[in-house]
Structures are given as C-alpha cells and as structure tokens.
Design a protein around this motif. Structure first.
Motif, short mmCIF file in Angstrom:
data_model
loop_
_atom_site.label_atom_id
_atom_site.label_comp_id
_atom_site.label_asym_id
_atom_site.label_seq_id
_atom_site.Cartn_x
_atom_site.Cartn_y
_atom_site.Cartn_z
N THR A 143 59.00 18.88 22.82
CA THR A 143 58.28 19.65 23.85
C THR A 143 58.59 19.07 25.23
OG1 THR A 143 56.49 20.38 22.41
CG2 THR A 143 55.97 20.19 24.75
N TYR A 161 60.40 12.97 20.09
CA TYR A 161 61.44 13.16 21.10
C TYR A 161 62.70 12.45 20.62
CZ TYR A 161 60.96 8.30 22.57
OH TYR A 161 60.96 6.92 22.60
N ALA A 163 60.03 14.48 26.92
CA ALA A 163 59.32 15.00 25.75
C ALA A 163 58.21 14.08 25.28
CB ALA A 163 60.31 15.25 24.62
N VAL A 189 65.80 19.47 25.63
CA VAL A 189 64.82 18.73 26.43
C VAL A 189 65.39 17.36 26.74
CG1 VAL A 189 62.47 17.83 26.54
CG2 VAL A 189 62.93 20.02 25.40
#
Length: 144
Positions: free
Chosen positions: A50, A95, A108, A102
């Motif tokens: 994310t 991550y 992240a 990303v």
C-alpha cells in the motif's frame, strides 16, 4: 467498506480482519478516518504494497487516484495528520524492495505499525506471498 464491515460484524459477531492490497490500504485508512471509533470495529488491518506515503510512479498518472498516491499529496498528508498515533498498532504493513509499483520501499510503511519486509517479491505477487498468508491466518485465529 462500511457496508462490508457491518455485514461481517452482524453475521459473525466478530471484528473483521481487513486485508488490503495496494490502494485498498488507503481506502481502509480513509474509512477508519471517516467513522467515529471505527478502529474498535476491526481486529487488524493487513496492508500489502500500500502506498501509505505515496509512490513515485503516481507522478506519471493523470487520474484522481494517481493524484492521491503522489508523495506529498495534500490528500495523503491530511489523512496522515488526522490519524491518532495509536491507530498504527492496528496495522501490519508488508512492503518490499522489489515492489515495481510502490517505491521507494519505505512508502509502503506506516510509522508505528508492524512493518514487514518481503524480499524479492514484486507488487502483485505480494498478495500471494506465504508470509502474508501466514500472518493473515494468524490474525484470523486471534480474532476468533
């Protein structure tokens, strides 16, 4: 998100574990920010790749979503500033240095969260990584 969380609460009597890939993690954070005391309604939020702090790649996009994912974007900054520091304890953030969407990698992560590195795993493959699956199952068992 609200409709699904409410349904899970109603049907199971339990606080759900939210599993969010990519921008889905931002959606979960926005939901948490929009509902008073929402953090008491979820057991855990697992984010996978994310762009919590944006992503360099979003500079190439022209959509509203790309704009929201640009590092230093006002929307991301406002979201972060509205979050109480203790909320980060709800998050496990995956991550990696091989994430091709990303980057840089620390984008992240969330300060105060349980941030976990996935070595040699590209963005989409992160969602299927055995370490992610193990962690999600652990949270589901704990929630039950």
């Amino acid at each position: 998100v609200e409709r699904v969380v409410a349904r899970m609460e109603r049907e199971t009597g339990l606080a759900p574990v939210l599993v969010c890939h990519s921008m889905g993690g931002l959606v979960a954070r926005a939901w948490l920010a929009s509902i008073p005391a929402a953090e008491h309604r979820v057991h855990q939020v697992v984010t996978i790749g994310t762009p919590h702090r944006g992503t360099w790649l979003a500079r190439l996009g022209r959509s509203v979503n790309a704009n929201h994912m640009r590092p230093g974007n006002g929307w991301l900054d406002a979201l972060a500033s509205a979050e109480p520091p203790e909320r980060a304890k709800l998050f496990t953030c995956f991550y990696g240095h091989a994430d091709n969407i990303v980057f840089p990698p620390l984008c992240a992560t969330l300060p105060g969260a349980d941030n976990r590195h996935l070595p040699a795993t590209p963005h989409v493959a992160m969602a299927y990584h055995p370490g992610v699956m193990t962690e999600v199952l652990r949270h589901l068992r704990a929630a039950a």
